[in-house]
Scaffold this motif. Structure first.
Motif, PDB file in Angstrom:
ATOM      1  N   SER A  34       0.827  -1.221   0.000  1.00  0.00           N
ATOM      2  CA  SER A  34       0.000   0.000   0.000  1.00  0.00           C
ATOM      3  C   SER A  34       0.850   1.255   0.000  1.00  0.00           C
ATOM      4  O   SER A  34       2.069   1.198   0.218  1.00  0.00           O
ATOM      5  CB  SER A  34      -0.870   0.007   1.258  1.00  0.00           C
ATOM      6  N   VAL A  35       0.181   2.376  -0.201  1.00  0.00           N
ATOM      7  CA  VAL A  35       0.784   3.684   0.071  1.00  0.00           C
ATOM      8  C   VAL A  35      -0.046   4.359   1.164  1.00  0.00           C
ATOM      9  O   VAL A  35      -1.275   4.311   1.144  1.00  0.00           O
ATOM     10  CB  VAL A  35       0.841   4.598  -1.183  1.00  0.00           C
ATOM     11  N   THR A  36       0.655   4.963   2.097  1.00  0.00           N
ATOM     12  CA  THR A  36      -0.006   5.736   3.156  1.00  0.00           C
ATOM     13  C   THR A  36      -0.248   7.145   2.616  1.00  0.00           C
ATOM     14  O   THR A  36       0.602   7.706   1.934  1.00  0.00           O
ATOM     15  CB  THR A  36       0.896   5.770   4.405  1.00  0.00           C
ATOM     16  N   LEU A  37      -1.428   7.682   2.930  1.00  0.00           N
ATOM     17  CA  LEU A  37      -1.812   8.980   2.380  1.00  0.00           C
ATOM     18  C   LEU A  37      -1.508  10.119   3.343  1.00  0.00           C
ATOM     19  O   LEU A  37      -1.543   9.944   4.550  1.00  0.00           O
ATOM     20  CB  LEU A  37      -3.311   8.992   2.065  1.00  0.00           C
ATOM     21  N   ASP A  38      -1.277  11.272   2.788  1.00  0.00           N
ATOM     22  CA  ASP A  38      -1.082  12.480   3.571  1.00  0.00           C
ATOM     23  C   ASP A  38      -2.444  13.156   3.775  1.00  0.00           C
ATOM     24  O   ASP A  38      -3.409  12.835   3.072  1.00  0.00           O
ATOM     25  CB  ASP A  38      -0.145  13.409   2.783  1.00  0.00           C
ATOM     26  N   GLU A  39      -2.518  14.088   4.667  1.00  0.00           N
ATOM     27  CA  GLU A  39      -3.666  14.998   4.878  1.00  0.00           C
ATOM     28  C   GLU A  39      -4.917  14.342   5.440  1.00  0.00           C
ATOM     29  O   GLU A  39      -5.454  14.806   6.443  1.00  0.00           O
ATOM     30  CB  GLU A  39      -4.023  15.771   3.586  1.00  0.00           C
ATOM     31  N   LEU A  40      -5.449  13.292   4.785  1.00  0.00           N
ATOM     32  CA  LEU A  40      -6.610  12.618   5.362  1.00  0.00           C
ATOM     33  C   LEU A  40      -6.126  11.959   6.648  1.00  0.00           C
ATOM     34  O   LEU A  40      -5.084  11.306   6.643  1.00  0.00           O
ATOM     35  CB  LEU A  40      -7.153  11.547   4.417  1.00  0.00           C
ATOM     36  N   ALA A  41      -6.874  12.150   7.734  1.00  0.00           N
ATOM     37  CA  ALA A  41      -6.325  11.680   9.010  1.00  0.00           C
ATOM     38  C   ALA A  41      -7.403  11.318  10.009  1.00  0.00           C
ATOM     39  O   ALA A  41      -8.505  11.866   9.996  1.00  0.00           O
ATOM     40  CB  ALA A  41      -5.434  12.771   9.612  1.00  0.00           C
ATOM     41  N   THR A  42      -7.054  10.357  10.865  1.00  0.00           N
ATOM     42  CA  THR A  42      -7.843  10.057  12.060  1.00  0.00           C
ATOM     43  C   THR A  42      -7.036  10.535  13.255  1.00  0.00           C
ATOM     44  O   THR A  42      -5.842  10.248  13.357  1.00  0.00           O
ATOM     45  CB  THR A  42      -8.057   8.535  12.208  1.00  0.00           C
ATOM     46  N   THR A  43      -7.676  11.271  14.137  1.00  0.00           N
ATOM     47  CA  THR A  43      -7.026  11.703  15.373  1.00  0.00           C
ATOM     48  C   THR A  43      -7.769  11.049  16.531  1.00  0.00           C
ATOM     49  O   THR A  43      -9.000  11.122  16.610  1.00  0.00           O
ATOM     50  CB  THR A  43      -7.071  13.239  15.508  1.00  0.00           C
ATOM     51  N   THR A  44      -7.034  10.371  17.384  1.00  0.00           N
ATOM     52  CA  THR A  44      -7.656   9.589  18.462  1.00  0.00           C
ATOM     53  C   THR A  44      -6.979   9.872  19.791  1.00  0.00           C
ATOM     54  O   THR A  44      -5.750   9.798  19.893  1.00  0.00           O
ATOM     55  CB  THR A  44      -7.542   8.075  18.151  1.00  0.00           C
ATOM     56  N   GLN A  45      -7.802  10.187  20.785  1.00  0.00           N
ATOM     57  CA  GLN A  45      -7.267  10.320  22.140  1.00  0.00           C
ATOM     58  C   GLN A  45      -7.743   9.122  22.974  1.00  0.00           C
ATOM     59  O   GLN A  45      -8.924   8.764  22.930  1.00  0.00           O
ATOM     60  CB  GLN A  45      -7.750  11.609  22.813  1.00  0.00           C
ATOM     61  N   VAL A  46      -6.815   8.502  23.680  1.00  0.00           N
ATOM     62  CA  VAL A  46      -7.161   7.410  24.596  1.00  0.00           C
ATOM     63  C   VAL A  46      -6.769   7.847  26.001  1.00  0.00           C
ATOM     64  O   VAL A  46      -5.642   8.290  26.226  1.00  0.00           O
ATOM     65  CB  VAL A  46      -6.431   6.097  24.223  1.00  0.00           C
ATOM     66  N   ARG A  47      -7.724   7.716  26.927  1.00  0.00           N
ATOM     67  CA  ARG A  47      -7.450   8.093  28.318  1.00  0.00           C
ATOM     68  C   ARG A  47      -7.882   6.942  29.224  1.00  0.00           C
ATOM     69  O   ARG A  47      -9.062   6.580  29.257  1.00  0.00           O
ATOM     70  CB  ARG A  47      -8.244   9.358  28.669  1.00  0.00           C
ATOM     71  N   PHE A  48      -6.939   6.321  29.875  1.00  0.00           N
ATOM     72  CA  PHE A  48      -7.263   5.246  30.817  1.00  0.00           C
ATOM     73  C   PHE A  48      -7.596   5.870  32.162  1.00  0.00           C
ATOM     74  O   PHE A  48      -6.896   6.801  32.599  1.00  0.00           O
ATOM     75  CB  PHE A  48      -6.089   4.260  30.940  1.00  0.00           C
ATOM     76  N   ASP A  49      -8.660   5.361  32.786  1.00  0.00           N
ATOM     77  CA  ASP A  49      -9.140   6.002  34.003  1.00  0.00           C
ATOM     78  C   ASP A  49      -9.680   4.926  34.957  1.00  0.00           C
ATOM     79  O   ASP A  49     -10.651   4.227  34.625  1.00  0.00           O
ATOM     80  CB  ASP A  49     -10.255   6.994  33.606  1.00  0.00           C
ATOM     81  N   PRO A  50      -9.080   4.778  36.132  1.00  0.00           N
ATOM     82  CA  PRO A  50      -9.533   3.732  37.071  1.00  0.00           C
ATOM     83  C   PRO A  50     -10.965   3.959  37.554  1.00  0.00           C
ATOM     84  O   PRO A  50     -11.606   3.035  38.064  1.00  0.00           O
ATOM     85  CB  PRO A  50      -8.527   3.833  38.230  1.00  0.00           C
ATOM     86  N   GLU A  51     -11.476   5.170  37.373  1.00  0.00           N
ATOM     87  CA  GLU A  51     -12.852   5.478  37.813  1.00  0.00           C
ATOM     88  C   GLU A  51     -13.914   4.966  36.836  1.00  0.00           C
ATOM     89  O   GLU A  51     -15.087   4.874  37.182  1.00  0.00           O
ATOM     90  CB  GLU A  51     -13.035   7.005  37.953  1.00  0.00           C
ATOM     91  N   LEU A  52     -13.518   4.684  35.598  1.00  0.00           N
ATOM     92  CA  LEU A  52     -14.517   4.276  34.583  1.00  0.00           C
ATOM     93  C   LEU A  52     -14.937   2.823  34.826  1.00  0.00           C
ATOM     94  O   LEU A  52     -14.094   1.972  35.109  1.00  0.00           O
ATOM     95  CB  LEU A  52     -13.937   4.391  33.174  1.00  0.00           C
ATOM     96  N   SER A  53     -16.241   2.533  34.646  1.00  0.00           N
ATOM     97  CA  SER A  53     -16.711   1.156  34.847  1.00  0.00           C
ATOM     98  C   SER A  53     -16.811   0.402  33.521  1.00  0.00           C
ATOM     99  O   SER A  53     -17.082  -0.793  33.494  1.00  0.00           O
ATOM    100  CB  SER A  53     -18.062   1.160  35.557  1.00  0.00           C
ATOM    101  N   ALA A  54     -16.641   1.107  32.391  1.00  0.00           N
ATOM    102  CA  ALA A  54     -16.652   0.473  31.065  1.00  0.00           C
ATOM    103  C   ALA A  54     -15.919   1.410  30.107  1.00  0.00           C
ATOM    104  O   ALA A  54     -15.736   2.593  30.417  1.00  0.00           O
ATOM    105  CB  ALA A  54     -18.089   0.271  30.579  1.00  0.00           C
ATOM    106  N   ASP A  55     -15.508   0.870  28.952  1.00  0.00           N
ATOM    107  CA  ASP A  55     -14.889   1.743  27.948  1.00  0.00           C
ATOM    108  C   ASP A  55     -15.958   2.681  27.387  1.00  0.00           C
ATOM    109  O   ASP A  55     -17.118   2.294  27.212  1.00  0.00           O
ATOM    110  CB  ASP A  55     -14.317   0.900  26.791  1.00  0.00           C
TER     111      ASP A  55
END
Ligand code: DP6
Length: 326
Positions: A34-55
């Motif tokens: 494949s070729v990886t594309l520029d400009e088109l993008a997914t931005t994802t933040q992941v925050r782990f938190d012991p207070e959460l009861s589910a994802d």
């Protein structure tokens, strides 16, 4: 702490993946390039938190339970490595339409794995991140890397050799990808279901798997030698073979629309007239024309004139998935 944001780009396969050798571990039956594309993008933040009861999973501002379940299963693999059972809040967005053949699952899982790795402080190497991204979506393994990338089908039953690796940096052959958007509707049969359906019903499936290695050899050689004519020839061959395989499933899978076919002919006319351009199409109606940089303006104008092409997006080759904030 326990938080990181990553960005990843979609990739477009020039030598296609279609079919799995193991559905539980998501191991592809064939390698791909494949070729990886520029400009088109997914931005994802992941925050782990012991207070959460589910994802908690929020995509483009909306809670999506199905996508959440798939993401949670992928994050479980990283939780296992980190020896934690903390739940996570995952916030993700694309700057392009989701589920319309623009490989949003590839950039999505690549960004997810890279962000979760950083948030948990695991520091895994790229080939390992590619293996984890592959568990989410096969093509996502390739988005871990930039430029030209190969993914292996691997031999091991546990998938430990089923990873991806870069073939050539984007600066070494700066091709341009022109995407003709034909429809923004979500496709009716996604890749995961579609390729299983082809494996189970298409009479061409065995031949597809048996001959994939020759396409990969040629694709690899074309990229190493920057041989555009060879790359054009083998990439269109792989694309049309994949669609023939899908169409010969029962009932047949037809991802192409009228404007997609018109665009295919237009690209071939341009090439016939001596312009360096070829097409590829994934499990959706958008046509992607790959060209030499000097041809990019001409290709965009030609595709934009086709009746039924809603929009033309032009991008260069992009970098691999990376952490942008901790
Ligand atoms: C046509 O990677 O989306 O885009 O592993 O089931 O998530 P899953 O499939 P996915 O399939 C991609 C299929 C393709 C060709 C390719 O990208 O190689």
């Amino acid at each position: 702490m326990n938080r990181a944001t990553a960005i990843a780009h979609p990739n477009i396969a020039l030598i296609k993946y279609w079919g799995k050798r193991d559905t539980a571990l998501n191991l592809p039956a064939v390698g791909s390039i494949s070729v990886t594309l520029d400009e088109l993008a997914t931005t994802t933040q992941v925050r782990f938190d012991p207070e959460l009861s589910a994802d908690r999973f929020v995509i483009d501002g909306v809670n999506d339970p199905l996508a959440a379940a798939r993401a949670s299963r992928c994050i479980d693999l990283l939780r296992f490595r980190a020896g934690t059972d903390m739940h996570a809040e995952i916030t993700t967005g694309n700057n392009f339409p989701t589920g319309a053949g623009l490989a949003s699952s590839a950039s999505g899982f690549a960004a997810l794995v890279v962000a979760a790795d950083a948030a948990l402080g695991l520091g895994l190497e790229s080939p390992e991140l590619a293996i984890l991204a592959r568990r989410g979506s096969g093509s996502a393994a390739r988005s871990i890397f930039g430029g030209f990338v190969e993914m292996f089908h691997g031999e091991a039953d546990d998938g430990s050799d089923c990873t991806a690796q870069p073939l050539l940096e984007r600066e070494q052959w700066p091709l341009v990808v022109t995407i003709a958007i034909v429809s923004r509707d979500r496709k009716q049969v996604g890749s995961t279901v579609g390729m299983e359906h082809s494996r189970n019903t298409s009479p061409y499936y065995r031949d597809w798997v048996d001959h994939a290695h020759t396409d990969l050899d040629e694709g690899r050689r074309a990229i190493a030698e920057r041989d555009f004519a060879l790359l054009a020839d083998v990439a269109e061959f792989s694309c049309l073979k994949m669609h023939a395989l899908a169409m010969a499933s029962r009932p047949g899978l037809v991802y192409l629309r009228g404007a997609t076919i018109e665009a295919m002919h237009r690209v071939r006319e341009l090439r016939h007239d001596g312009h360096g351009v070829f097409f590829t199409i994934d499990a959706g109606p958008q046509l992607k024309a790959i060209s030499l940089p000097d041809e990019a303006a001409l290709v965009a104008a030609a595709l934009g004139e086709i009746h039924g092409v809603e929009e033309v997006i032009q991008v260069g080759l992009g970098q691999g998935a990376r952490v942008v904030e901790r």
